[in-house]
Design a protein around this motif. Structure first.
Motif, PDB file in Angstrom:
ATOM      1  N   ALA A  32      59.968  47.549   0.199  1.00 47.76           N
ATOM      2  CA  ALA A  32      60.809  48.132   1.251  1.00 47.76           C
ATOM      3  C   ALA A  32      62.039  48.849   0.707  1.00 47.76           C
ATOM      4  N   SER A  33      62.748  48.226  -0.222  1.00 53.79           N
ATOM      5  CA  SER A  33      64.025  48.796  -0.677  1.00 53.79           C
ATOM      6  C   SER A  33      63.833  50.075  -1.483  1.00 53.79           C
ATOM      7  N   LYS A  34      62.639  50.287  -2.039  1.00 46.80           N
ATOM      8  CA  LYS A  34      62.376  51.483  -2.844  1.00 46.80           C
ATOM      9  C   LYS A  34      61.368  52.417  -2.180  1.00 46.80           C
ATOM     10  N   TYR A  35      61.026  52.144  -0.935  1.00 48.11           N
ATOM     11  CA  TYR A  35      59.931  52.863  -0.282  1.00 48.11           C
ATOM     12  C   TYR A  35      60.222  54.361  -0.201  1.00 48.11           C
ATOM     13  N   ASP A  36      61.392  54.747   0.287  1.00 48.22           N
ATOM     14  CA  ASP A  36      61.711  56.164   0.449  1.00 48.22           C
ATOM     15  C   ASP A  36      61.816  56.869  -0.900  1.00 48.22           C
ATOM     16  N   VAL A  37      62.424  56.219  -1.880  1.00 46.00           N
ATOM     17  CA  VAL A  37      62.533  56.809  -3.213  1.00 46.00           C
ATOM     18  C   VAL A  37      61.145  57.040  -3.804  1.00 46.00           C
ATOM     19  N   MET A  38      60.268  56.055  -3.680  1.00 45.05           N
ATOM     20  CA  MET A  38      58.920  56.182  -4.224  1.00 45.05           C
ATOM     21  C   MET A  38      58.127  57.266  -3.491  1.00 45.05           C
ATOM     22  N   ASN A  39      58.302  57.405  -2.199  1.00 42.14           N
ATOM     23  CA  ASN A  39      57.619  58.476  -1.474  1.00 42.14           C
ATOM     24  C   ASN A  39      57.998  59.840  -2.032  1.00 42.14           C
ATOM     25  N   ASP A 183      42.636  62.240  -8.181  1.00 40.16           N
ATOM     26  CA  ASP A 183      42.343  60.833  -8.471  1.00 40.16           C
ATOM     27  C   ASP A 183      42.911  60.417  -9.829  1.00 40.16           C
ATOM     28  N   LEU A 184      42.780  61.287 -10.815  1.00 42.23           N
ATOM     29  CA  LEU A 184      43.324  60.973 -12.136  1.00 42.23           C
ATOM     30  C   LEU A 184      44.834  60.758 -12.062  1.00 42.23           C
ATOM     31  N   TYR A 185      45.508  61.620 -11.329  1.00 45.98           N
ATOM     32  CA  TYR A 185      46.957  61.466 -11.138  1.00 45.98           C
ATOM     33  C   TYR A 185      47.266  60.157 -10.405  1.00 45.98           C
ATOM     34  N   SER A 186      46.559  59.934  -9.311  1.00 45.02           N
ATOM     35  CA  SER A 186      46.859  58.776  -8.460  1.00 45.02           C
ATOM     36  C   SER A 186      46.699  57.461  -9.206  1.00 45.02           C
ATOM     37  N   PHE A 187      45.584  57.297  -9.885  1.00 45.00           N
ATOM     38  CA  PHE A 187      45.287  56.003 -10.500  1.00 45.00           C
ATOM     39  C   PHE A 187      46.018  55.785 -11.824  1.00 45.00           C
ATOM     40  N   ASN A 188      46.402  56.872 -12.486  1.00 47.04           N
ATOM     41  CA  ASN A 188      47.035  56.729 -13.795  1.00 47.04           C
ATOM     42  C   ASN A 188      48.549  56.861 -13.774  1.00 47.04           C
ATOM     43  N   VAL A 189      49.096  57.507 -12.744  1.00 45.65           N
ATOM     44  CA  VAL A 189      50.530  57.758 -12.716  1.00 45.65           C
ATOM     45  C   VAL A 189      51.247  56.893 -11.676  1.00 45.65           C
ATOM     46  N   ILE A 190      50.700  56.814 -10.465  1.00 46.10           N
ATOM     47  CA  ILE A 190      51.429  56.161  -9.372  1.00 46.10           C
ATOM     48  C   ILE A 190      51.663  54.669  -9.627  1.00 46.10           C
ATOM     49  N   PRO A 191      50.665  53.879 -10.070  1.00 47.38           N
ATOM     50  CA  PRO A 191      50.959  52.461 -10.339  1.00 47.38           C
ATOM     51  C   PRO A 191      52.017  52.272 -11.427  1.00 47.38           C
ATOM     52  N   VAL A 192      51.988  53.122 -12.454  1.00 45.88           N
ATOM     53  CA  VAL A 192      53.002  53.041 -13.515  1.00 45.88           C
ATOM     54  C   VAL A 192      54.377  53.368 -12.947  1.00 45.88           C
ATOM     55  N   MET A 193      54.434  54.396 -12.111  1.00 47.41           N
ATOM     56  CA  MET A 193      55.690  54.765 -11.456  1.00 47.41           C
ATOM     57  C   MET A 193      56.204  53.604 -10.609  1.00 47.41           C
ATOM     58  N   GLY A 194      55.297  52.928  -9.910  1.00 50.45           N
ATOM     59  CA  GLY A 194      55.684  51.773  -9.104  1.00 50.45           C
ATOM     60  C   GLY A 194      56.278  50.659  -9.940  1.00 50.45           C
ATOM     61  N   VAL A 196      57.822  51.058 -12.898  1.00 52.30           N
ATOM     62  CA  VAL A 196      59.099  51.490 -13.472  1.00 52.30           C
ATOM     63  C   VAL A 196      60.202  51.523 -12.422  1.00 52.30           C
ATOM     64  N   VAL A 197      59.889  52.084 -11.236  1.00 51.38           N
ATOM     65  CA  VAL A 197      60.919  52.317 -10.217  1.00 51.38           C
ATOM     66  C   VAL A 197      61.131  51.095  -9.325  1.00 51.38           C
ATOM     67  N   ALA A 198      60.021  50.496  -8.881  1.00 54.88           N
ATOM     68  CA  ALA A 198      60.097  49.404  -7.913  1.00 54.88           C
ATOM     69  C   ALA A 198      59.820  48.037  -8.532  1.00 54.88           C
ATOM     70  N   GLY A 199      59.435  48.016  -9.813  1.00 54.04           N
ATOM     71  CA  GLY A 199      59.107  46.749 -10.453  1.00 54.04           C
ATOM     72  C   GLY A 199      57.875  46.097  -9.869  1.00 54.04           C
ATOM     73  N   ASP A 202      51.313  46.278  -8.814  1.00 51.94           N
ATOM     74  CA  ASP A 202      50.175  45.867  -7.993  1.00 51.94           C
ATOM     75  C   ASP A 202      50.217  46.480  -6.594  1.00 51.94           C
ATOM     76  N   SER A 203      51.401  46.535  -5.998  1.00 51.56           N
ATOM     77  CA  SER A 203      51.494  47.083  -4.645  1.00 51.56           C
ATOM     78  C   SER A 203      51.100  48.549  -4.619  1.00 51.56           C
ATOM     79  N   TYR A 204      51.495  49.285  -5.640  1.00 54.22           N
ATOM     80  CA  TYR A 204      51.165  50.712  -5.665  1.00 54.22           C
ATOM     81  C   TYR A 204      49.728  50.949  -6.100  1.00 54.22           C
ATOM     82  N   GLN A 205      49.156  50.027  -6.854  1.00 53.87           N
ATOM     83  CA  GLN A 205      47.722  50.088  -7.117  1.00 53.87           C
ATOM     84  C   GLN A 205      46.954  49.924  -5.805  1.00 53.87           C
ATOM     85  N   TYR A 206      47.384  48.957  -4.986  1.00 56.04           N
ATOM     86  CA  TYR A 206      46.751  48.788  -3.672  1.00 56.04           C
ATOM     87  C   TYR A 206      46.877  50.058  -2.828  1.00 56.04           C
ATOM     88  N   LEU A 207      48.063  50.663  -2.794  1.00 58.88           N
ATOM     89  CA  LEU A 207      48.268  51.837  -1.947  1.00 58.88           C
ATOM     90  C   LEU A 207      47.352  52.983  -2.361  1.00 58.88           C
TER      91      LEU A 207
END
Length: 250
Positions: A32-39, A183-194, A196-199, A202-207
């Motif tokens: 929740a606290s990082k939701y807007d930043v991550m978007n 898909d390559l971007y989503s699965f390889n970048v977004i969980p890592v970003m999650g 680094v930014v949100a700690g 797993d939540s961003y892997q689910y998303l």
């Protein structure tokens, strides 16, 4: 499946239906606290363009009452009220109280406080009377609902005759090569970003996984029609990475 236990998906996992809501609640409580930043980071700010496109098609009018479901941080409600003018109201509903708290903290919430309500609730069992709202929106939330047809039927129920449904959701790119690159971007970048930014990797892997499990544009349009809506149409955004679906309660 055994006995009366029904299953659904949580990302790529198969889980019992009665488990999913709690698991989704956990995801959005954690982020929740990082939701807007991550978007902003995940979409490179394009989600704001998509939400503006949503308002362009919706064309809010004075006096309308919006229900924004899964709208915790208020993005859509603030845009709606900013465009609708005099007499418009917005009710923001979310299953996760921390998301609503983040919405309340925003400057827009303070400026628009007399026209905003914040409600904790479930999209599949809305705590409102039949025919209450002029507009129902849900942005990047319908794919997290345990039983999407139930949520769409609830949307139909709480809308007034002549009311409008609009759904903004990640979708499927019609071009196979572009979908593979995405898909390559989503699965390889977004969980890592999650992480680094949100700690929270797993939540961003689910998303990311939940996006892949969501129906394509035509299949989802058929679900909206099945719920009772008429004049169902959709528009692709950014090559189909996201799509807007619109329907009317006649």
């Amino acid at each position: 499946m055994t006995g009366d236990t029904r299953t659904t998906h949580f990302g790529f996992q198969t889980v019992n239906e009665d488990q999913k809501a709690g698991m989704v609640h956990g995801v959005f409580t954690r982020v929740a606290s990082k939701y807007d930043v991550m978007n902003d980071l995940m979409s490179m700010g394009i989600h704001r363009v998509w939400k503006d496109a949503m308002m362009d098609w919706l064309a809010p009018r004075p006096g309308q009452h919006l229900l924004d479901v899964a709208g915790g941080t208020g993005d859509v409600a603030f845009r709606f009220l900013g465009r609708a003018g005099d007499g418009a109201r917005a009710t923001v509903l979310d299953m996760t109280a921390p998301m609503l708290e983040e919405g309340r903290k925003r400057a827009e919430a303070e400026r628009m406080a007399d026209r905003l309500d914040w409600v904790v609730g479930d999209a599949m069992a809305l705590p409102f009377e039949d025919g209450t709202f002029d507009v129902y929106t849900i942005s990047f939330g319908i794919r997290n609902v345990t039983r999407i047809p139930d949520a769409l039927r609830e949307a139909y129920r709480v809308l007034k005759p002549g009311g409008r449904l609009m759904v903004l959701e990640f979708s499927q790119i019609p071009n196979a090569l572009m979908q593979k690159i995405y898909d390559l971007y989503s699965f390889n970048v977004i969980p890592v970003m999650g992480q680094v930014v949100a700690g929270d990797r797993d939540s961003y892997q689910y998303l990311v996984e939940s996006i892949r499990r969501f129906p394509d544009q035509d299949s989802f349009a058929a679900m909206i029609r099945e719920a009772g809506f008429s004049q169902v149409k959709y528009r692709n955004l950014t090559m189909g990475i996201a799509a807007l679906h619109s329907g009317w309660k006649i």
